[in-house]
Write a protein that holds these residues in place. Structure first.
Motif, PDB file in Angstrom:
ATOM      1  N   GLN A 287      10.902 -76.241 -36.698  1.00 55.09           N
ATOM      2  CA  GLN A 287      11.818 -76.186 -35.556  1.00 55.09           C
ATOM      3  C   GLN A 287      12.326 -74.768 -35.350  1.00 55.09           C
ATOM      4  OE1 GLN A 287      12.440 -78.817 -33.623  1.00 55.09           O
ATOM      5  NE2 GLN A 287      13.553 -77.481 -32.224  1.00 55.09           N
ATOM      6  N   SER A 288      12.612 -74.045 -36.469  1.00 50.31           N
ATOM      7  CA  SER A 288      13.088 -72.669 -36.364  1.00 50.31           C
ATOM      8  C   SER A 288      12.031 -71.761 -35.732  1.00 50.31           C
ATOM      9  CB  SER A 288      13.477 -72.152 -37.751  1.00 50.31           C
ATOM     10  OG  SER A 288      13.873 -70.805 -37.701  1.00 50.31           O
ATOM     11  N   ILE A 289      10.781 -71.964 -36.154  1.00 49.61           N
ATOM     12  CA  ILE A 289       9.693 -71.149 -35.592  1.00 49.61           C
ATOM     13  C   ILE A 289       9.536 -71.421 -34.102  1.00 49.61           C
ATOM     14  CG2 ILE A 289       7.204 -70.776 -35.659  1.00 49.61           C
ATOM     15  CD1 ILE A 289       7.338 -71.334 -38.680  1.00 49.61           C
TER      16      ILE A 289
ATOM     17  N   LYS B   7      12.426 -69.737 -32.160  1.00 50.77           N
ATOM     18  CA  LYS B   7      12.261 -68.285 -32.109  1.00 50.77           C
ATOM     19  C   LYS B   7      11.215 -67.891 -31.062  1.00 50.77           C
ATOM     20  CE  LYS B   7      11.379 -64.300 -35.070  1.00 50.77           C
ATOM     21  NZ  LYS B   7      11.064 -63.834 -36.446  1.00 50.77           N
ATOM     22  N   GLY B   8      10.088 -68.642 -31.045  1.00 51.05           N
ATOM     23  CA  GLY B   8       9.052 -68.356 -30.058  1.00 51.05           C
ATOM     24  C   GLY B   8       9.549 -68.552 -28.644  1.00 51.05           C
ATOM     25  N   ALA B   9      10.361 -69.600 -28.430  1.00 50.83           N
ATOM     26  CA  ALA B   9      10.885 -69.854 -27.083  1.00 50.83           C
ATOM     27  C   ALA B   9      11.839 -68.757 -26.651  1.00 50.83           C
ATOM     28  CB  ALA B   9      11.582 -71.214 -27.056  1.00 50.83           C
ATOM     29  N   ASN B  10      12.682 -68.273 -27.573  1.00 48.84           N
ATOM     30  CA  ASN B  10      13.631 -67.210 -27.229  1.00 48.84           C
ATOM     31  C   ASN B  10      12.924 -65.897 -26.900  1.00 48.84           C
ATOM     32  OD1 ASN B  10      15.806 -68.898 -27.593  1.00 48.84           O
ATOM     33  ND2 ASN B  10      15.994 -68.427 -29.777  1.00 48.84           N
ATOM     34  N   GLU B  11      11.914 -65.569 -27.673  1.00 47.46           N
ATOM     35  CA  GLU B  11      11.170 -64.332 -27.414  1.00 47.46           C
ATOM     36  C   GLU B  11      10.463 -64.367 -26.068  1.00 47.46           C
ATOM     37  OE1 GLU B  11       8.638 -63.825 -30.708  1.00 47.46           O
ATOM     38  OE2 GLU B  11      10.194 -63.074 -32.072  1.00 47.46           O
TER      39      GLU B  11
ATOM     40  N   GLU C 177      12.646 -80.032 -45.124  1.00 46.70           N
ATOM     41  CA  GLU C 177      12.579 -78.570 -45.110  1.00 46.70           C
ATOM     42  C   GLU C 177      11.453 -78.078 -44.207  1.00 46.70           C
ATOM     43  OE1 GLU C 177      12.220 -77.313 -49.103  1.00 46.70           O
ATOM     44  OE2 GLU C 177      14.276 -77.836 -49.669  1.00 46.70           O
ATOM     45  N   GLU C 178      10.313 -78.720 -44.264  1.00 50.84           N
ATOM     46  CA  GLU C 178       9.189 -78.324 -43.416  1.00 50.84           C
ATOM     47  C   GLU C 178       9.507 -78.530 -41.943  1.00 50.84           C
ATOM     48  OE1 GLU C 178       5.823 -80.465 -44.781  1.00 50.84           O
ATOM     49  OE2 GLU C 178       5.648 -79.380 -46.680  1.00 50.84           O
TER      50      GLU C 178
END
Length: 258
Positions: free
Chosen positions: A208-210, A213-217, A202-203
């Motif tokens: 990975q999600s964070i 998201k940072g790369a997309n922004e 889970e961690e």
């Protein structure tokens, strides 16, 4: 008059072994009594050194095909390998009288005829694992003196004297209990490891999600939902050209008809 032949099966045979060290805590050995007959048999345990041993149970009754294990506890003492040991145990048994219906053991032995009592003797052997011999030689201690009807009356330390005794039933039960306990502990550890593994996954997914998201922004793109793509509208010049072609074709066909 000779004693009747023993009907019980008694283990071990001939010798009751006690393995040291003998200081600090008692040392326990076991006598197993097996009744292979279809009759009820009473038994009683005697010793030549009652102050040195604790026997539980020291008397009782065996029903047909029944088995019992007697715990013989040797009290702590300072072991002297040069001391001659004459300790012995005797198992006395008697078949229940015809019509016997009660199980009061003490009452049975009060009125029993001595000629009906069966006897079996075991001599005590002390085995001290602490070596007192020269280096490189194994320690062998046999503090048991042979019976008076032997050839020379001296102690023997032959291969027969050091043969292993039968494994007591209680020792086997203890081993099974320890194994079951260990298995249960391993199951608990496995469950804990599985939970830790799930938490770790889970961690990793959150991390990975964070990162995604940072790369997309940083690239100016949004990935929160599906991106709808539409074809770009045709330019004005392209539309006009298509309409002109259609009018030419229609005019051609109208000319043919006229």
């Amino acid at each position: 008059m000779t004693k009747p032949e023993q009907v019980l099966i008694i283990e071990p045979q001939g010798e009751l072994r006690f393995r040291g060290p003998f200081t600090g805590s008692p040392v326990t050995s076991y006598i197993k009594l097996i009744n292979p007959t279809s009759q009820k048999v009473y038994f009683k345990i005697k010793t030549t050194a009652p102050r040195r041993y604790c026997v539980r149970p020291n008397n009782g009754m065996l029903k047909a095909k029944e088995i019992i294990e007697i715990a013989v506890c040797l009290q702590p003492f300072e072991f002297d390998p040069t001391e001659k040991n004459k300790h012995k145990f005797m198992v006395q048994t008697v078949i229940a009288p015809e019509g016997d219906t009660d199980d009061f053991v003490n009452d049975v032995w009060k009125d029993i005829d001595d000629d009906l009592v069966m006897e079996y003797k075991l001599k005590c052997v002390f085995e001290n694992p602490v070596s007192t011999n020269a280096p490189g030689k194994p320690s062998e201690t046999n503090a048991s003196k042979a019976d008076s009807n032997t050839t020379n009356g001296k102690n023997k330390a032959t291969g027969d004297a050091i043969k292993p005794s039968l494994t007591p039933l209680r020792e086997s039960e203890d081993m099974l209990f320890r194994a079951a306990t260990k298995i249960q502990e391993l199951k608990i550890e496995e469950s804990q490891l599985r939970q830790e593994c799930l938490k770790l996954k889970e961690e990793i997914l959150k991390s990975q999600s964070i990162l995604d998201k940072g790369a997309n922004e940083s690239s100016g793109r949004f990935t929160s939902g599906p991106v709808e793509r539409s074809n770009p509208p045709l330019s004005l010049s392209s539309t006009t050209m298509i309409a002109a072609v259609v009018m030419v074709i229609v005019g051609y066909f109208l000319g043919k008809l006229i």
